[in-house]
Design an enzyme around this catalytic site. Sequence first.
Site, mmCIF file in Angstrom:
data_model
loop_
_atom_site.group_PDB
_atom_site.id
_atom_site.type_symbol
_atom_site.label_atom_id
_atom_site.label_comp_id
_atom_site.label_asym_id
_atom_site.label_seq_id
_atom_site.Cartn_x
_atom_site.Cartn_y
_atom_site.Cartn_z
ATOM 1 N N HIS A 6 18.675 -36.438 68.376
ATOM 2 C CA HIS A 6 17.247 -36.534 68.092
ATOM 3 C C HIS A 6 16.902 -35.397 67.142
ATOM 4 O O HIS A 6 17.085 -34.233 67.447
ATOM 5 C CB HIS A 6 16.417 -36.417 69.378
ATOM 6 C CG HIS A 6 14.957 -36.549 69.112
ATOM 7 N ND1 HIS A 6 14.345 -37.777 69.009
ATOM 8 C CD2 HIS A 6 14.000 -35.622 68.897
ATOM 9 C CE1 HIS A 6 13.058 -37.587 68.763
ATOM 10 N NE2 HIS A 6 12.828 -36.294 68.688
ATOM 11 N N CYS A 7 16.431 -35.749 65.969
ATOM 12 C CA CYS A 7 16.112 -34.754 64.941
ATOM 13 C C CYS A 7 14.661 -34.310 65.103
ATOM 14 O O CYS A 7 13.744 -35.110 64.961
ATOM 15 C CB CYS A 7 16.333 -35.344 63.545
ATOM 16 S SG CYS A 7 16.082 -34.128 62.242
ATOM 17 N N VAL A 8 14.483 -33.029 65.411
ATOM 18 C CA VAL A 8 13.143 -32.503 65.639
ATOM 19 C C VAL A 8 12.348 -32.449 64.342
ATOM 20 O O VAL A 8 11.156 -32.718 64.326
ATOM 21 C CB VAL A 8 13.225 -31.094 66.262
ATOM 22 C CG1 VAL A 8 11.883 -30.653 66.793
ATOM 23 C CG2 VAL A 8 14.251 -31.052 67.367
#
Length: 189
Positions: A91-93
Amino acid sequence: MRAANEADAIYRRTSTTSKQPASSKNGSFVITLDGSQLGSNATLWTKMVMDMYPPGSSVRSWTCTCCNVWQPPRAKHCHDCDKCVLQFDHHCVWLGTCIGQGNHCRFWWYIFEETALCLWTAILYISYLKANISRAWWMDAIMIILLVTLLISLIFLLLLLLFHSYLVATNQTTYELVRRRRIPYLRDS
């Protein structure tokens, strides 16, 4: 499409037998399959999946405990997005989304473009500083601080690009690389 659905239905009928009922709590079952059961209607995807789980191996639940949907191998539920992602990478913040099967190629190109942009900007900063070398260094102190910050960012971006290039070349995801011992089909490799 119809042939693929029929092959998937044949696969589901013949390939799995359960020693205990599959539920969202326990959900483990054993695959029993030999080559003759696949037949000519089996799809390439079915064969690929069966190669991930050797006959007789114990596998994790095929249904997501949060979404209650059928979850193929290499899929994972993202608790940040609250959805299941095929071939979950991470999950890319910064992008605010999950990186998975649908957008991993675009994510790689995004990192590549950011690295190229950082490199180009560093070259422009260095050429500016070379052109104004006769001025006192303290007059260009902000440019020097920005250049150092940019070079540190460039190092991290280059490492991230090399890491994801390695993952693409070896057909792995970040999740699979980090959690290798927790994923059943990767434990023995």
